[in-house]
Write a protein that holds these residues in place. Structure first.
Motif, PDB file in Angstrom:
ATOM      1  N   TYR A  99       0.825  -1.201   0.000  1.00  0.00           N
ATOM      2  CA  TYR A  99       0.000   0.000   0.000  1.00  0.00           C
ATOM      3  C   TYR A  99       0.866   1.261   0.000  1.00  0.00           C
ATOM      4  O   TYR A  99       0.483   2.276  -0.603  1.00  0.00           O
ATOM      5  N   LEU A 103       0.566   4.079  -2.946  1.00  0.00           N
ATOM      6  CA  LEU A 103       0.394   5.507  -2.675  1.00  0.00           C
ATOM      7  C   LEU A 103       1.496   6.324  -3.338  1.00  0.00           C
ATOM      8  O   LEU A 103       1.228   7.368  -3.953  1.00  0.00           O
ATOM      9  N   THR A 108      -4.667   5.818  -4.883  1.00  0.00           N
ATOM     10  CA  THR A 108      -5.132   6.283  -3.572  1.00  0.00           C
ATOM     11  C   THR A 108      -6.266   5.436  -3.017  1.00  0.00           C
ATOM     12  O   THR A 108      -6.626   5.580  -1.848  1.00  0.00           O
ATOM     13  N   ILE A 144      -4.150   4.493   2.895  1.00  0.00           N
ATOM     14  CA  ILE A 144      -4.830   4.282   1.611  1.00  0.00           C
ATOM     15  C   ILE A 144      -6.314   4.038   1.853  1.00  0.00           C
ATOM     16  O   ILE A 144      -6.708   3.515   2.908  1.00  0.00           O
ATOM     17  N   ASP A 379      -9.069  13.117  -2.321  1.00  0.00           N
ATOM     18  CA  ASP A 379      -7.948  12.231  -2.638  1.00  0.00           C
ATOM     19  C   ASP A 379      -7.304  12.753  -3.912  1.00  0.00           C
ATOM     20  O   ASP A 379      -7.951  12.758  -4.969  1.00  0.00           O
ATOM     21  N   VAL A 416      -4.946  11.656   0.877  1.00  0.00           N
ATOM     22  CA  VAL A 416      -6.140  10.815   0.982  1.00  0.00           C
ATOM     23  C   VAL A 416      -7.023  11.404   2.077  1.00  0.00           C
ATOM     24  O   VAL A 416      -6.553  11.642   3.196  1.00  0.00           O
TER      25      VAL A 416
END
Length: 447
Positions: A99, A103, A108, A144, A379, A416
């Motif tokens: 994750y 990112l 996202t 995330i 985001d 995010v």
């Protein structure tokens, strides 16, 4: 007109909006967007529509020939071997690393297609949701947005054979699966959505699919692997007298809430049928190439008005740039033409790809993503205006340069729900998460 290096532009459905930046209220975009900005080109975060997090640990480890006719089915044996070694702690460590990589690359939101439910012998953990909870924790700790898709997996083939010993940790009866879904759905919050995945038609008998759909809420995202392999199509024809997509469209209420993963091998009628249904197709070009799956009929599907998005699937690559680039390149190689995703003369391929993958985001994830508009999730990603790749850039070529100009990372900052999780290309907890990942993978791969 060239873009000044300190300009701020925000991507909208109509293209770039100059002198704008998202304003945030309660994790969502407020109305109207604020003027000014942080000196970058701001894009909505990219939704990743298909992920098997645990497979990140085996990327690069299935590239030696094991059979003269190596295929998805021989790769699956390697996948089963490493899947058998995971526990909640190692799954958390691997998912967190994955994750972070997502990112930093500009993903996202991730749809986690999760079937690693039980202990390796098939017995339930003391907490039957322990493996799912590891994924939720990894998403929350990295920042995330997660759409968790617990997988219903019941049989080993269209002939209803029992699950093999290696598949038992994937399996549920319907009652146990619905309990798991209820436990997870009770934990939903602003960045966690819970839907359901049916592993495949070969793994979910027809009557179980119908019973599950009758028991589940009507408003959840539904995902399914389908028509990925020629062998799967042949088996479905032999047992159900219909191709997989043909059978699904005739026997399930497929609509905009559904996402069909891969859907590689389609007839013209199936292409048109998916498009009419409003469902999304999740394309995973780097994994589909790695496994030798085949090429999706993109041009015909676009002509039919079909919705689509991308996913990194087995994570041999974790990059929306590479997924979108190879989606286009695969079509070029097949057709021996260029600029396949463009809608007409003068259209940008990069912008067409970006619009397509963003347009399906909210529908496939069940979350308010894919657009920086009032009420949508805050985001976004900021491209690195200082990169040499963007020297002399103009509004009309920014997206094309991002997607088709080398392999330098070009995502500078990532937010995010309005919270910054990546700064100057680095996740806020990159080092600690990578250290934990190294320990976990060394243990997973130890003889």
């Amino acid at each position: 007109m060239h873009i000044p290096s300190d300009a701020s532009l925000m991507w909208t459905r109509a293209g770039w909006r100059r002198d704008a930046a998202p304003a945030v209220e309660d994790g969502c975009v407020a109305a109207p967007p604020a003027a000014g900005g942080n000196g970058g080109w701001v894009l909505p975060g990219i939704p990743n529509l298909h992920s098997h997090a645990f497979q990140r640990a085996m990327a690069g480890l299935a590239e030696r020939q094991t059979h003269p006719q190596d295929s998805f089915w021989t790769w699956r044996e390697a996948m089963y071997r490493i899947a058998a070694r995971f526990d909640p702690d190692s799954l958390y460590a691997v998912a967190a690393q994955l994750y972070v990589e997502m990112l930093e690359a500009g993903f996202t939101t991730v749809c986690e297609f999760h079937y690693l439910h039980h202990a390796p012998d098939g017995s339930a953990y003391a907490d039957p949701a322990a493996m799912s909870q590891a994924l939720v924790a990894a998403a929350r700790d990295t920042g995330i947005r997660l759409t968790l898709l617990p997988v219903l997996y019941m049989t080993g083939g269209f002939d209803r054979r029992p699950l093999s010993a290696r598949q038992r940790r994937f399996g549920h009866d319907l009652e146990g699966f619905l309990r798991l879904f209820g436990t997870l759905r009770a934990q939903e919050d602003a960045t966690l959505r819970v839907g359901v995945a049916f592993h495949s038609l070969r793994a979910v008998p027809a009557e179980a699919l119908s019973a599950a759909l009758a028991a589940l809420p009507a408003d959840i995202p539904l995902h399914i692997h389908i028509a990925e392999q020629v062998g799967e199509v042949q088996d479905c024809l032999a047992v159900r007298n219909a191709r997989p997509v043909e059978w699904l469209l005739a026997n399930a209420p497929v609509d905009a809430g559904w996402t069909l993963v891969h859907a590689t091998h389609l007839t013209a009628d199936e292409v048109a049928g998916i498009a009419r249904s409003g469902a999304t197709v999740a394309l995973c070009p780097t994994t589909e190439a790695n496994l030798g799956d085949g090429l999706f009929p993109l041009r015909d599907y676009l002509a039919a008005g079909g919705r689509w998005g991308v996913g990194s699937d087995s994570h041999i690559s974790v990059s929306p740039v590479e997924e979108l680039r190879w989606l286009e390149y695969g079509q070029r190689l097949q057709a021996r033409r260029r600029n396949m995703a463009a809608g007409g003369e003068g259209d940008s391929v990069g912008e067409a790809l970006l619009r397509g993958t963003l347009a399906s985001g909210a529908q496939a994830t069940g979350q308010p993503v894919g657009e920086l508009a009032p009420g949508m999730a805050a985001d976004w990603i900021v491209l690195d205006t200082a990169s040499p790749v963007f020297a002399g850039a103009r509004e009309q070529d920014v997206v094309d340069r991002w997607l088709f100009s080398g392999n330098r990372p070009l995502v500078r900052d990532v937010y995010v729900a309005g919270e910054q999780v990546v700064s100057d290309g680095r996740h806020r907890d990159r080092e600690a998460i990578a250290a934990r990942y190294r320990v976990a993978v060394e243990r997973l791969l130890a003889d």
